[in-house]
Design a protein around this motif. Sequence first.
Motif, PDB file in Angstrom:
ATOM      1  N   SER A  26     -81.262   6.343 -16.626  1.00 30.96           N
ATOM      2  CA  SER A  26     -81.351   4.790 -17.496  1.00 30.96           C
ATOM      3  C   SER A  26     -82.745   4.996 -18.263  1.00 30.96           C
ATOM      4  O   SER A  26     -83.167   4.262 -19.331  1.00 30.96           O
ATOM      5  CB  SER A  26     -81.162   3.703 -16.641  1.00 30.96           C
ATOM      6  N   ALA A 110     -72.406   7.114 -10.680  1.00 32.67           N
ATOM      7  CA  ALA A 110     -72.976   5.838 -10.657  1.00 32.67           C
ATOM      8  C   ALA A 110     -72.571   4.891 -11.685  1.00 32.67           C
ATOM      9  O   ALA A 110     -72.385   3.878 -11.884  1.00 32.67           O
ATOM     10  CB  ALA A 110     -74.267   5.808 -10.269  1.00 32.67           C
ATOM     11  N   GLN A 111     -72.443   5.811 -12.956  1.00 37.79           N
ATOM     12  CA  GLN A 111     -72.273   4.823 -14.209  1.00 37.79           C
ATOM     13  C   GLN A 111     -70.693   4.765 -14.319  1.00 37.79           C
ATOM     14  O   GLN A 111     -70.365   3.922 -15.304  1.00 37.79           O
ATOM     15  CB  GLN A 111     -73.077   5.826 -15.391  1.00 37.79           C
ATOM     16  N   GLN A 114     -69.124   1.439 -15.140  1.00 37.34           N
ATOM     17  CA  GLN A 114     -69.680   0.577 -16.186  1.00 37.34           C
ATOM     18  C   GLN A 114     -69.087   1.072 -17.354  1.00 37.34           C
ATOM     19  O   GLN A 114     -69.299   0.848 -18.492  1.00 37.34           O
ATOM     20  CB  GLN A 114     -71.152   0.528 -16.357  1.00 37.34           C
TER      21      GLN A 114
ATOM     22  N   ILE B  20     -75.705  -6.215  -9.720  1.00 39.18           N
ATOM     23  CA  ILE B  20     -75.737  -4.541  -9.954  1.00 39.18           C
ATOM     24  C   ILE B  20     -74.083  -4.257 -10.042  1.00 39.18           C
ATOM     25  O   ILE B  20     -73.801  -3.628 -10.794  1.00 39.18           O
ATOM     26  CB  ILE B  20     -76.375  -4.060  -8.797  1.00 39.18           C
ATOM     27  N   CYS B  21     -73.397  -4.861  -8.999  1.00 38.50           N
ATOM     28  CA  CYS B  21     -71.990  -4.379  -9.148  1.00 38.50           C
ATOM     29  C   CYS B  21     -71.412  -4.802 -10.591  1.00 38.50           C
ATOM     30  O   CYS B  21     -70.625  -3.804 -10.683  1.00 38.50           O
ATOM     31  CB  CYS B  21     -71.258  -5.391  -7.977  1.00 38.50           C
ATOM     32  N   LYS B  23     -72.743  -5.453 -13.762  1.00 40.06           N
ATOM     33  CA  LYS B  23     -73.543  -4.955 -14.816  1.00 40.06           C
ATOM     34  C   LYS B  23     -74.123  -3.543 -14.538  1.00 40.06           C
ATOM     35  O   LYS B  23     -74.410  -3.011 -15.736  1.00 40.06           O
ATOM     36  CB  LYS B  23     -74.557  -5.882 -15.150  1.00 40.06           C
ATOM     37  N   GLY B  24     -74.273  -2.995 -13.613  1.00 40.13           N
ATOM     38  CA  GLY B  24     -74.625  -1.530 -13.185  1.00 40.13           C
ATOM     39  C   GLY B  24     -76.280  -1.885 -13.113  1.00 40.13           C
ATOM     40  O   GLY B  24     -76.802  -2.785 -13.535  1.00 40.13           O
ATOM     41  N   SER B  26     -79.203  -0.479 -13.965  1.00 43.55           N
ATOM     42  CA  SER B  26     -80.262  -0.406 -14.947  1.00 43.55           C
ATOM     43  C   SER B  26     -80.006  -1.448 -15.874  1.00 43.55           C
ATOM     44  O   SER B  26     -80.816  -1.755 -16.627  1.00 43.55           O
ATOM     45  CB  SER B  26     -80.382   0.939 -15.470  1.00 43.55           C
TER      46      SER B  26
END
Lengths: 198, 198
Positions: A26, A110-111, A114, B20-21, B23-24, B26
Motif C-alpha cells: 500500500s 491480503a488484498q 478487496q 479493516i475487514c 475496507k482493507g 491500508s
Amino acid sequence: MNNRAEERRKQVLRATLQAICDKGFSAVTLQDIADYADVSKGVISYYFKNKEDVFYHLLEWMTDRIFQSEYAAIQKESNAIDKMRAYVNAAFKNPEDNRIFYRVYLEFLAQVNQNERFREVNNTFYKNCWFIGSEIIQKGKSEGIFTNVEIESGSHMIRALIDGCLLQWLMRDDETLHSYYRDNCYETIITYLNNKKS
Amino acid sequence: MNNRAEERRKQVLRATLQAICDKGFSAVTLQDIADYADVSKGVISYYFKNKEDVFYHLLEWMTDRIFQSEYAAIQKESNAIDKMRAYVNAAFKNPEDNRIFYRVYLEFLAQVNQNERFREVNNTFYKNCWFIGSEIIQKGKSEGIFTNVEIESGSHMIRALIDGCLLQWLMRDDETLHSYYRDNCYETIITYLNNKKS
DNA sequence: AGTTTTATTCTGTCCGGTCAAATTTTTATT
DNA sequence: AATAAAAATTTGACCGGACAGAATAAAACT
C-alpha cells in the motif's frame, strides 16, 4: 516494435515487485515504481491503464511463474516420491529470490478480499497447485502407494502444508531455516501420503 | 473512569477490526474507524497515540484472543487425541466471526515485514501456537503414541497445516468448505502424528 | 467553576492520473 | 543515402482530491 512494449512492461513489473517488497503494497506509489524502473511516471500510465492494472499483471505474472517452475520440476522426475520431492524443492528453491516473491505474494493474498480480479488470479493459481498435487498422488496410486489418500483432499492438504511452511519460514527472519522447513515439509507430506490405515 | 477508558478502547478496536475487514488495512482512515465506532475522530487520538498504535493494539488483542481460546480448548480435554481435535476445532470455530478475524490477521501478516512491532507480536503468537502443539505431542508421547514425531518440528508442522488450511478456506468463498477443511486438517495431522516408521 | 471528554475545523502533505510539449524512432520521399 | 515527415514514446509539471494529525471549540461531568 511490439517487442519494446513487452520489454517495458516487464521492466515495470520487475520494478513493482522490488518496490512492493521494500516498501509494502500500500505504500508503493507510481513515483516509486517509476524510480525503481528508471523511467518517468508517465511511462507507467502509457503501458498500463492505472496502478491497479500494474498490480494485477504483476500478480498474474508471478503466480504463473511459480506454477510453471513447479510443474516443470515434477515433470522431470519419473516416480511419485521423486516428483513430490521435486515439488517441495521447487517451492523452496532460490531462498533470496523466493523470499521476495512470497513476501509480495502474501501482500497480494491480503488484498484478495478487496479485489475481485486478484481473487480470480489466485483461484487459478490454486487450481494449478492442486493439479500438481493430484498428478503426484495419481502417479503414486498407479505405483501402488498412497493408497489411503483421496486425490482431491490430498492435493488440498499438500498445498496447505507447503503454504503453511512457506509462511512460517517467511515470518521467521532466519536464513538457516530454509532447508529446515523444506525438508520437514517434504517429510511430513510423505508421511501423510504413505499412511497405513489402522 | 479507568473502566470507561478501557471500554472505549475496546470499542475502538472492535470498530477497527470491522473496518479493516470491510475496507482493507491500508484503506482504513481514522474517519472510518470513528464512524464504525460511532464516535468522532478526536476520540481515537485521545485514547491512542496514532493510527499505527490502534493497529498495534488490535493485533495484540486479536492474537491473544486466538491463543487464549485455543489453549482453553485443549485444557478441557484429557487425552492427546481429544486435545488435538479440540485444537483444530478451536482454530476453526465460529465460521463467520473467524473469517473476519483471520482475514484481518492475514492483513497484519502482510504488514509484518514493514513493521517491527507487528513482527514481535506475531512472533509471540507463533511461540504460543508452537507451545500448544508441543503440549499435545508431549501428552501423546506420555500415552505411548506419537512416538515417531519430534516435539519441536512436529509443533511447527501442526501449525503450518492449520494456517495453510485456514488460508485456503479463507481464499475460497464457500461456507460449506468450513467443516471440510477443519476435518481434513485434523485427519491429516493425526495421520502424521500416528505414523509408524517403516 | 474547573476538569475531563468529545466534536469540529484547519492545515500541510502526498498521491494518482492527465496532458502538452519534447524527444526518439520509424516510415516515406527524393 | 540523405532528408523530411509522421508516428510512437517519454517526460515532468500540474490538478483535484484525500488524508493524518493538530488545533480549537463545545459539552459533560464532578
